[in-house]
Write a protein that holds these residues in place. Structure first.
Motif, PDB file in Angstrom:
ATOM      1  N   ASN A  30       0.827  -1.208   0.000  1.00  0.00           N
ATOM      2  CA  ASN A  30       0.000   0.000   0.000  1.00  0.00           C
ATOM      3  C   ASN A  30       0.858   1.254   0.000  1.00  0.00           C
ATOM      4  N   LEU A  31       1.933   1.230   0.766  1.00  0.00           N
ATOM      5  CA  LEU A  31       2.832   2.376   0.816  1.00  0.00           C
ATOM      6  C   LEU A  31       3.456   2.645  -0.551  1.00  0.00           C
ATOM      7  N   SER A  32       3.858   1.567  -1.239  1.00  0.00           N
ATOM      8  CA  SER A  32       4.547   1.703  -2.522  1.00  0.00           C
ATOM      9  C   SER A  32       3.648   2.237  -3.627  1.00  0.00           C
ATOM     10  N   LYS A  33       2.350   2.154  -3.439  1.00  0.00           N
ATOM     11  CA  LYS A  33       1.415   2.685  -4.433  1.00  0.00           C
ATOM     12  C   LYS A  33       1.354   4.211  -4.394  1.00  0.00           C
ATOM     13  N   ARG A  34       1.817   4.790  -3.309  1.00  0.00           N
ATOM     14  CA  ARG A  34       1.780   6.243  -3.159  1.00  0.00           C
ATOM     15  C   ARG A  34       2.989   6.857  -3.862  1.00  0.00           C
ATOM     16  N   PRO A  35       2.796   7.872  -4.688  1.00  0.00           N
ATOM     17  CA  PRO A  35       3.901   8.424  -5.482  1.00  0.00           C
ATOM     18  C   PRO A  35       4.981   9.090  -4.655  1.00  0.00           C
ATOM     19  N   GLN A  36       4.681   9.452  -3.409  1.00  0.00           N
ATOM     20  CA  GLN A  36       5.674  10.174  -2.597  1.00  0.00           C
ATOM     21  C   GLN A  36       6.534   9.242  -1.743  1.00  0.00           C
ATOM     22  N   TRP A  37       6.373   7.916  -1.903  1.00  0.00           N
ATOM     23  CA  TRP A  37       7.141   6.974  -1.081  1.00  0.00           C
ATOM     24  C   TRP A  37       8.003   6.051  -1.933  1.00  0.00           C
ATOM     25  N   ARG A  38       9.197   5.743  -1.418  1.00  0.00           N
ATOM     26  CA  ARG A  38      10.097   4.752  -2.007  1.00  0.00           C
ATOM     27  C   ARG A  38      10.561   3.815  -0.897  1.00  0.00           C
ATOM     28  N   LEU A  39      10.993   2.625  -1.284  1.00  0.00           N
ATOM     29  CA  LEU A  39      11.562   1.688  -0.325  1.00  0.00           C
ATOM     30  C   LEU A  39      13.065   1.576  -0.528  1.00  0.00           C
ATOM     31  N   CYS A  40      13.777   1.403   0.574  1.00  0.00           N
ATOM     32  CA  CYS A  40      15.219   1.226   0.580  1.00  0.00           C
ATOM     33  C   CYS A  40      15.517  -0.025   1.394  1.00  0.00           C
ATOM     34  N   SER A  41      16.466  -0.817   0.960  1.00  0.00           N
ATOM     35  CA  SER A  41      16.789  -2.065   1.661  1.00  0.00           C
ATOM     36  C   SER A  41      17.781  -1.837   2.790  1.00  0.00           C
ATOM     37  N   MET A  42      17.579  -2.571   3.881  1.00  0.00           N
ATOM     38  CA  MET A  42      18.578  -2.690   4.942  1.00  0.00           C
ATOM     39  C   MET A  42      18.978  -4.149   5.119  1.00  0.00           C
ATOM     40  N   GLY A  43      18.864  -4.915   4.019  1.00  0.00           N
ATOM     41  CA  GLY A  43      19.198  -6.326   4.084  1.00  0.00           C
ATOM     42  C   GLY A  43      18.096  -7.150   4.720  1.00  0.00           C
ATOM     43  N   GLU A  44      18.341  -8.439   4.818  1.00  0.00           N
ATOM     44  CA  GLU A  44      17.375  -9.327   5.467  1.00  0.00           C
ATOM     45  C   GLU A  44      17.681  -9.444   6.964  1.00  0.00           C
ATOM     46  N   ASN A  45      18.865  -9.933   7.294  1.00  0.00           N
ATOM     47  CA  ASN A  45      19.262 -10.083   8.695  1.00  0.00           C
ATOM     48  C   ASN A  45      20.440  -9.195   9.057  1.00  0.00           C
ATOM     49  N   ALA A  46      20.750  -8.228   8.194  1.00  0.00           N
ATOM     50  CA  ALA A  46      21.948  -7.403   8.386  1.00  0.00           C
ATOM     51  C   ALA A  46      21.901  -6.566   9.656  1.00  0.00           C
ATOM     52  N   ILE A  47      20.703  -6.322  10.199  1.00  0.00           N
ATOM     53  CA  ILE A  47      20.600  -5.523  11.427  1.00  0.00           C
ATOM     54  C   ILE A  47      20.943  -6.342  12.671  1.00  0.00           C
ATOM     55  N   ARG A  48      21.118  -7.637  12.510  1.00  0.00           N
ATOM     56  CA  ARG A  48      21.348  -8.499  13.660  1.00  0.00           C
ATOM     57  C   ARG A  48      22.844  -8.614  13.973  1.00  0.00           C
ATOM     58  N   GLU A  49      23.131  -8.856  15.236  1.00  0.00           N
ATOM     59  CA  GLU A  49      24.494  -9.172  15.633  1.00  0.00           C
ATOM     60  C   GLU A  49      24.654 -10.691  15.702  1.00  0.00           C
ATOM     61  N   ILE A  50      25.867 -11.162  15.463  1.00  0.00           N
ATOM     62  CA  ILE A  50      26.129 -12.595  15.404  1.00  0.00           C
ATOM     63  C   ILE A  50      27.273 -12.950  16.350  1.00  0.00           C
ATOM     64  N   PRO A  51      27.322 -14.218  16.822  1.00  0.00           N
ATOM     65  CA  PRO A  51      28.481 -14.641  17.610  1.00  0.00           C
ATOM     66  C   PRO A  51      29.722 -14.698  16.718  1.00  0.00           C
ATOM     67  N   MET A  52      30.829 -14.150  17.198  1.00  0.00           N
ATOM     68  CA  MET A  52      32.031 -14.087  16.362  1.00  0.00           C
ATOM     69  C   MET A  52      33.237 -14.785  16.985  1.00  0.00           C
ATOM     70  N   ASN A  53      33.073 -15.313  18.203  1.00  0.00           N
ATOM     71  CA  ASN A  53      34.175 -16.058  18.799  1.00  0.00           C
ATOM     72  C   ASN A  53      33.624 -17.027  19.846  1.00  0.00           C
ATOM     73  N   LYS A  54      34.489 -17.862  20.359  1.00  0.00           N
ATOM     74  CA  LYS A  54      34.092 -18.920  21.286  1.00  0.00           C
ATOM     75  C   LYS A  54      33.545 -18.376  22.586  1.00  0.00           C
ATOM     76  N   SER A  55      33.997 -17.190  22.987  1.00  0.00           N
ATOM     77  CA  SER A  55      33.574 -16.611  24.258  1.00  0.00           C
ATOM     78  C   SER A  55      32.223 -15.900  24.172  1.00  0.00           C
ATOM     79  N   GLY A  56      31.621 -15.896  22.992  1.00  0.00           N
ATOM     80  CA  GLY A  56      30.294 -15.309  22.850  1.00  0.00           C
ATOM     81  C   GLY A  56      30.276 -13.849  22.445  1.00  0.00           C
ATOM     82  N   GLY A  57      31.417 -13.304  22.048  1.00  0.00           N
ATOM     83  CA  GLY A  57      31.466 -11.925  21.585  1.00  0.00           C
ATOM     84  C   GLY A  57      30.592 -11.699  20.369  1.00  0.00           C
ATOM     85  N   LYS A  58      29.957 -10.535  20.274  1.00  0.00           N
ATOM     86  CA  LYS A  58      29.022 -10.248  19.196  1.00  0.00           C
ATOM     87  C   LYS A  58      29.673  -9.352  18.138  1.00  0.00           C
ATOM     88  N   GLY A  59      29.284  -9.568  16.886  1.00  0.00           N
ATOM     89  CA  GLY A  59      29.785  -8.766  15.782  1.00  0.00           C
ATOM     90  C   GLY A  59      28.685  -8.449  14.796  1.00  0.00           C
TER      91      GLY A  59
END
Length: 239
Positions: A30-59
Protein backbone atom coordinates in the motif's frame (compact mmCIF):
# COMPACT_ATOMS: atom_id res chain seq x y z
CA UNK A 1 1.85 19.30 -1.67
CA UNK A 2 5.55 20.18 -1.88
CA UNK A 3 6.63 17.41 -4.29
CA UNK A 4 8.96 15.76 -1.79
CA UNK A 5 9.74 12.03 -1.75
CA UNK A 6 10.14 10.01 1.46
CA UNK A 7 12.20 6.82 1.67
CA UNK A 8 11.49 4.02 4.12
CA UNK A 9 14.53 1.87 4.93
CA UNK A 10 13.33 -1.67 5.58
CA UNK A 11 15.12 -4.53 7.37
CA UNK A 12 13.35 -7.25 5.41
CA UNK A 13 13.93 -9.97 8.02
CA UNK A 14 11.44 -8.42 10.46
CA UNK A 15 8.68 -7.77 7.92
CA UNK A 16 5.63 -9.83 8.93
CA UNK A 17 6.88 -10.15 12.52
CA UNK A 18 3.96 -10.71 14.89
CA UNK A 19 2.50 -7.59 16.50
CA UNK A 20 1.08 -4.27 15.36
CA UNK A 21 4.43 -2.51 15.81
CA UNK A 22 5.87 -4.13 12.65
CA UNK A 23 4.83 -3.46 9.07
CA UNK A 24 3.56 -6.38 7.02
CA UNK A 25 3.95 -7.06 3.30
CA UNK A 26 0.50 -5.62 2.61
CA UNK A 27 1.49 -2.42 4.41
CA UNK A 28 4.54 -2.07 2.18
CA UNK A 29 2.45 -2.77 -0.92
CA UNK A 30 0.00 0.00 0.00
CA UNK A 31 2.83 2.38 0.82
CA UNK A 32 4.55 1.70 -2.52
CA UNK A 33 1.42 2.69 -4.43
CA UNK A 34 1.78 6.24 -3.16
CA UNK A 35 3.90 8.42 -5.48
CA UNK A 36 5.67 10.17 -2.60
CA UNK A 37 7.14 6.97 -1.08
CA UNK A 38 10.10 4.75 -2.01
CA UNK A 39 11.56 1.69 -0.32
CA UNK A 40 15.22 1.23 0.58
CA UNK A 41 16.79 -2.07 1.66
CA UNK A 42 18.58 -2.69 4.94
CA UNK A 43 19.20 -6.33 4.08
CA UNK A 44 17.38 -9.33 5.47
CA UNK A 45 19.26 -10.08 8.70
CA UNK A 46 21.95 -7.40 8.39
CA UNK A 47 20.60 -5.52 11.43
CA UNK A 48 21.35 -8.50 13.66
CA UNK A 49 24.49 -9.17 15.63
CA UNK A 50 26.13 -12.60 15.40
CA UNK A 51 28.48 -14.64 17.61
CA UNK A 52 32.03 -14.09 16.36
CA UNK A 53 34.18 -16.06 18.80
CA UNK A 54 34.09 -18.92 21.29
CA UNK A 55 33.57 -16.61 24.26
CA UNK A 56 30.29 -15.31 22.85
CA UNK A 57 31.47 -11.93 21.58
CA UNK A 58 29.02 -10.25 19.20
CA UNK A 59 29.78 -8.77 15.78
CA UNK A 60 27.99 -7.20 12.83
CA UNK A 61 26.24 -9.62 10.47
CA UNK A 62 27.70 -8.17 7.26
CA UNK A 63 31.26 -7.58 8.33
CA UNK A 64 32.30 -10.36 10.72
CA UNK A 65 32.56 -14.09 10.22
CA UNK A 66 30.10 -16.28 12.10
CA UNK A 67 31.23 -18.53 14.93
CA UNK A 68 29.59 -21.97 14.63
CA UNK A 69 29.78 -25.30 16.46
CA UNK A 70 32.58 -26.21 14.06
CA UNK A 71 34.47 -22.98 14.63
CA UNK A 72 34.70 -19.85 12.53
CA UNK A 73 32.93 -20.05 9.16
CA UNK A 74 35.02 -20.26 6.01
CA UNK A 75 35.54 -17.22 3.83
CA UNK A 76 33.38 -18.92 1.15
CA UNK A 77 30.53 -19.41 3.63
CA UNK A 78 30.90 -15.81 4.79
CA UNK A 79 30.68 -14.52 1.23
CA UNK A 80 27.61 -16.68 0.45
CA UNK A 81 25.83 -15.61 3.65
CA UNK A 82 26.38 -11.91 2.98
CA UNK A 83 25.40 -12.13 -0.70
CA UNK A 84 22.23 -14.06 0.15
CA UNK A 85 21.25 -11.40 2.68
CA UNK A 86 21.31 -8.73 -0.03
CA UNK A 87 19.50 -10.99 -2.50
CA UNK A 88 16.71 -12.13 -0.17
CA UNK A 89 15.89 -8.59 0.96
CA UNK A 90 15.95 -7.28 -2.59
CA UNK A 91 13.64 -10.09 -3.75
CA UNK A 92 11.04 -9.40 -1.05
CA UNK A 93 11.03 -5.62 -1.41
CA UNK A 94 10.88 -5.74 -5.20
CA UNK A 95 7.97 -8.16 -5.03
CA UNK A 96 5.89 -6.05 -2.65
CA UNK A 97 6.68 -2.73 -4.33
CA UNK A 98 6.73 -3.82 -7.96
CA UNK A 99 9.80 -1.60 -8.41
CA UNK A 100 13.55 -2.01 -8.52
CA UNK A 101 15.07 -1.22 -5.13
CA UNK A 102 17.88 1.16 -6.03
CA UNK A 103 19.05 2.20 -2.54
CA UNK A 104 20.70 0.38 0.37
CA UNK A 105 21.38 1.59 3.91
CA UNK A 106 24.17 -0.13 5.84
CA UNK A 107 23.12 -1.08 9.39
CA UNK A 108 25.53 0.22 12.01
CA UNK A 109 26.97 2.50 9.26
CA UNK A 110 29.49 -0.30 8.66
CA UNK A 111 30.25 -1.46 5.09
CA UNK A 112 33.37 -3.28 6.27
CA UNK A 113 35.41 -0.37 7.60
CA UNK A 114 34.48 -0.63 11.28
CA UNK A 115 36.67 -1.95 14.06
CA UNK A 116 37.34 -5.70 14.20
CA UNK A 117 35.85 -6.30 10.74
CA UNK A 118 37.06 -9.19 8.62
CA UNK A 119 39.79 -8.06 6.17
CA UNK A 120 37.69 -9.23 3.20
CA UNK A 121 34.37 -7.84 4.43
CA UNK A 122 34.57 -4.52 2.59
CA UNK A 123 35.19 -6.12 -0.82
CA UNK A 124 32.54 -8.80 -0.26
CA UNK A 125 29.95 -6.15 0.59
CA UNK A 126 31.03 -3.89 -2.26
CA UNK A 127 30.44 -6.66 -4.79
CA UNK A 128 27.08 -7.60 -3.28
CA UNK A 129 25.70 -4.08 -2.98
CA UNK A 130 26.81 -3.28 -6.54
CA UNK A 131 24.98 -6.34 -7.83
CA UNK A 132 21.64 -5.34 -6.34
CA UNK A 133 21.67 -1.56 -5.84
CA UNK A 134 22.81 1.70 -7.43
CA UNK A 135 23.45 3.76 -4.30
CA UNK A 136 24.28 3.00 -0.66
CA UNK A 137 24.27 5.12 2.49
CA UNK A 138 27.09 4.67 5.01
CA UNK A 139 27.87 7.69 7.20
CA UNK A 140 25.06 8.67 9.58
CA UNK A 141 26.27 12.06 10.83
CA UNK A 142 26.71 14.13 7.68
CA UNK A 143 23.91 15.00 5.19
CA UNK A 144 26.20 16.48 2.51
CA UNK A 145 26.90 14.59 -0.72
CA UNK A 146 28.95 16.48 -3.25
CA UNK A 147 29.69 15.99 -6.92
CA UNK A 148 32.61 13.67 -6.18
CA UNK A 149 30.97 11.55 -3.47
CA UNK A 150 31.07 7.83 -4.23
CA UNK A 151 27.42 6.75 -4.83
CA UNK A 152 28.08 3.58 -2.84
CA UNK A 153 29.39 5.60 0.14
CA UNK A 154 26.76 8.29 0.53
CA UNK A 155 26.29 10.37 3.65
CA UNK A 156 23.07 10.81 5.60
CA UNK A 157 22.00 12.58 8.77
CA UNK A 158 20.59 10.64 11.71
CA UNK A 159 17.83 12.78 13.23
CA UNK A 160 17.75 13.01 17.01
CA UNK A 161 14.47 12.32 18.78
CA UNK A 162 14.51 15.62 20.66
CA UNK A 163 14.87 17.80 17.52
CA UNK A 164 12.06 19.88 16.09
CA UNK A 165 12.00 21.42 12.61
CA UNK A 166 14.02 24.44 13.71
CA UNK A 167 16.76 22.22 15.14
CA UNK A 168 16.97 20.28 11.88
CA UNK A 169 17.28 23.41 9.75
CA UNK A 170 19.95 24.78 12.08
CA UNK A 171 21.96 21.56 11.82
CA UNK A 172 21.71 21.54 8.02
CA UNK A 173 23.08 25.09 7.95
CA UNK A 174 26.45 23.70 9.08
CA UNK A 175 26.76 21.73 5.84
CA UNK A 176 25.79 24.39 3.28
CA UNK A 177 28.45 25.50 0.76
CA UNK A 178 30.61 28.15 2.42
CA UNK A 179 30.74 31.61 0.85
CA UNK A 180 32.81 33.44 3.46
CA UNK A 181 36.21 33.20 5.08
CA UNK A 182 36.70 30.93 8.09
CA UNK A 183 39.41 31.98 10.52
CA UNK A 184 40.72 29.60 13.15
CA UNK A 185 39.36 26.18 14.06
CA UNK A 186 36.18 27.52 15.70
CA UNK A 187 33.34 25.18 16.57
CA UNK A 188 34.11 21.46 16.35
CA UNK A 189 30.84 20.91 14.48
CA UNK A 190 32.10 22.70 11.35
CA UNK A 191 34.68 19.94 10.81
CA UNK A 192 33.93 16.61 9.22
CA UNK A 193 36.23 13.94 10.65
CA UNK A 194 37.19 10.38 9.80
CA UNK A 195 39.21 8.41 12.30
CA UNK A 196 40.46 9.80 15.61
CA UNK A 197 40.67 13.60 15.36
CA UNK A 198 40.61 15.75 18.49
CA UNK A 199 40.05 19.52 18.63
CA UNK A 200 41.90 20.92 21.65
CA UNK A 201 43.26 24.39 22.44
CA UNK A 202 42.82 25.63 18.85
CA UNK A 203 44.74 22.61 17.58
CA UNK A 204 43.60 19.58 15.56
CA UNK A 205 45.30 16.39 16.75
CA UNK A 206 45.35 13.55 14.21
CA UNK A 207 45.83 9.83 14.75
CA UNK A 208 47.43 7.73 11.96
CA UNK A 209 45.17 7.42 8.92
CA UNK A 210 42.67 10.06 10.05
CA UNK A 211 41.13 12.73 7.81
CA UNK A 212 39.42 16.06 8.38
CA UNK A 213 37.86 18.71 6.16
CA UNK A 214 35.83 21.87 6.60
CA UNK A 215 32.14 21.27 5.99
CA UNK A 216 30.68 22.91 2.91
CA UNK A 217 34.01 23.20 1.06
CA UNK A 218 34.19 20.15 -1.18
CA UNK A 219 34.05 22.12 -4.45
CA UNK A 220 35.73 25.34 -3.31
CA UNK A 221 37.80 27.38 -5.73
CA UNK A 222 39.70 30.65 -5.17
CA UNK A 223 41.11 29.10 -2.02
CA UNK A 224 43.76 30.50 0.33
CA UNK A 225 44.82 28.34 3.29
CA UNK A 226 47.35 29.11 5.98
CA UNK A 227 48.14 26.48 8.60
CA UNK A 228 50.95 25.35 10.86
CA UNK A 229 51.71 21.62 10.87
CA UNK A 230 53.63 19.82 13.58
CA UNK A 231 54.52 16.28 12.55
CA UNK A 232 55.80 13.47 14.70
CA UNK A 233 58.97 11.74 13.57
CA UNK A 234 58.54 9.44 10.54
CA UNK A 235 55.04 10.75 9.77
CA UNK A 236 53.52 12.53 6.76
CA UNK A 237 50.39 14.54 6.01
CA UNK A 238 48.29 15.38 2.95
CA UNK A 239 47.05 18.96 2.87
Amino acid sequence: KHGMIATMCVPAGIVNTWGSFYLKEDDLKNLSKRPQWRLCSMGENAIREIPMNKSGGKGHFLTQRLWTDKGIETIEAFQTRVSNDYANADRLLERVSGKKITAYLYPFADPGTGTHTDPQAMEINRKAVTQYHQIAFVSAENPFNGHYTNPLKLNRLRIRNEWDGRDLIQELEHFKPRQSTVEGLLDERIWDKRGEVLLSNHTLLFSPGSLVWLRGTESWSDLDITAELQLEKNTSAIF
